[in-house]
Design an enzyme around this catalytic site. Structure first.
Site, PDB file in Angstrom:
ATOM      1  N   LEU A 271     -19.512 -16.417   0.477  1.00  0.00           N
ATOM      2  CA  LEU A 271     -20.177 -17.717   0.592  1.00  0.00           C
ATOM      3  C   LEU A 271     -20.743 -18.183  -0.745  1.00  0.00           C
ATOM      4  CD1 LEU A 271     -22.059 -17.321   4.010  1.00  0.00           C
ATOM      5  CD2 LEU A 271     -19.878 -18.458   3.580  1.00  0.00           C
ATOM      6  N   CYS A 272     -19.964 -17.973  -1.806  1.00  0.00           N
ATOM      7  CA  CYS A 272     -20.406 -18.404  -3.142  1.00  0.00           C
ATOM      8  C   CYS A 272     -19.279 -19.135  -3.871  1.00  0.00           C
ATOM      9  CB  CYS A 272     -20.913 -17.223  -3.957  1.00  0.00           C
ATOM     10  SG  CYS A 272     -19.862 -15.766  -3.949  1.00  0.00           S
ATOM     11  N   GLY A 273     -18.521 -19.926  -3.107  1.00  0.00           N
ATOM     12  CA  GLY A 273     -17.477 -20.739  -3.713  1.00  0.00           C
ATOM     13  C   GLY A 273     -16.359 -19.900  -4.314  1.00  0.00           C
TER      14      GLY A 273
END
Length: 286
Positions: free
Chosen positions: A88-90
């Site tokens: 969930l950090c691109g």
């Protein structure tokens, strides 16, 4: 009305997701501040240590660095991939993984192994490349001492001849929205090139310059690796904060669109009911 119920359920689902992404954004923002302060405070020390090593090395023979500067025929390469333990950090992890695979293609015909620091990199790269070690737990207690243990392991592998070259791939922190993928040569030590003039004063060295350099090199390697991990750690929180910010904005837009669709559908349903009532009343009159 079933359609209206479905839209209401979607609005509720999107609103719940928006609350989660907004909370994750705030958590990452708090962690980013601490991680950013740590890497900002460390960089001047690392740069000064490199400058000191440069000034000393410039006055010594090429072999003064001992095993750390020995250039060998490249037959085995170890790539240290620094990623994160969570998602969930691109594109934070994806960019590092792509670069590691590009390094493996660059050394075609040469044995390329991966030393993973971060669970995400280990899970994905182990499917296509050989991962010889995984040091993901370091992010649970990110200290210089723990990073030094990893740096010593890498140094031992090079000195023992297990690998002829070691590279580090990581995300360098620029700001919360920008992370730059970097590939740095860890060992052997590459010649330091700088446009700055090297100081050539008349100094008295105690112990000798050679001993000082051989003492500084391991310390410089430990500092270099720790800085890379710290850079990656700050970049991770910056990337996650940015990704969660965009996810929250997208969820807000989607919720607003769903509310508009719901209101239009509800208005159409009410209009149909009114038309049915009016039509029924007219039929009774007739």
């Amino acid at each position: 009305m079933a359609n209206l119920k479905e839209i209401r359920n979607r609005i509720t689902s999107v609103s719940s997701t928006m609350q989660i992404t907004s909370a994750m954004k705030m958590v990452s923002a708090a962690k980013l501040k601490k991680a950013q302060d740590a890497i900002t405070a460390m960089r001047p020390y690392a740069e000064k240590l490199t400058e000191l090593l440069q000034n000393l090395s410039a006055t010594l023979d090429g072999d003064a660095g001992g095993e750390f500067t020995k250039q060998r025929e490249i037959k085995k390469v170890l790539v240290v991939a620094i990623t994160s333990n969570r998602g969930l950090c691109g594109a934070f992890n994806t960019n590092v993984i792509k670069e590691v695979k590009l390094r493996a293609e660059f050394y075609a015909g040469v044995q390329v192994d991966v030393f993973a620091i971060g669970k995400k990199g280990n899970d994905i790269l182990s499917k296509t490349l050989t991962v010889v070690d995984n040091q993901s737990p370091i992010f649970d207690d990110l200290t210089f001492d723990n990073a030094s243990i990893i740096a010593q392991t890498l140094t031992d592998k090079f000195v023992a001849g297990d690998y002829d070259k070691i590279e580090v791939v990581y995300n360098q922190f620029k700001n919360a929205a920008t992370q730059i993928v970097q590939t740095e040569q860890f060992l052997p030590l590459a010649p330091i090139k700088s446009d700055k003039p090297v100081s050539t004063g008349d100094y008295i060295f105690e112990p000798s310059k050679e001993e000082i350099v051989l003492t500084l090199i391991p310390k410089s390697l430990r500092t270099q690796l720790y800085k890379s991990i710290r850079d990656s750690f700050a970049s991770e929180h910056g990337a996650r904060m940015t990704a969660m910010h965009k996810a929250t904005d997208n969820a807000t837009d989607l919720r607003n669109q769903l509310k508009l669709t719901y209101n239009k559908a509800r208005q159409a349903a009410i209009t149909n009911e009114i038309l049915e009532i009016v039509g029924g009343a007219e039929a009774l009159k007739g």
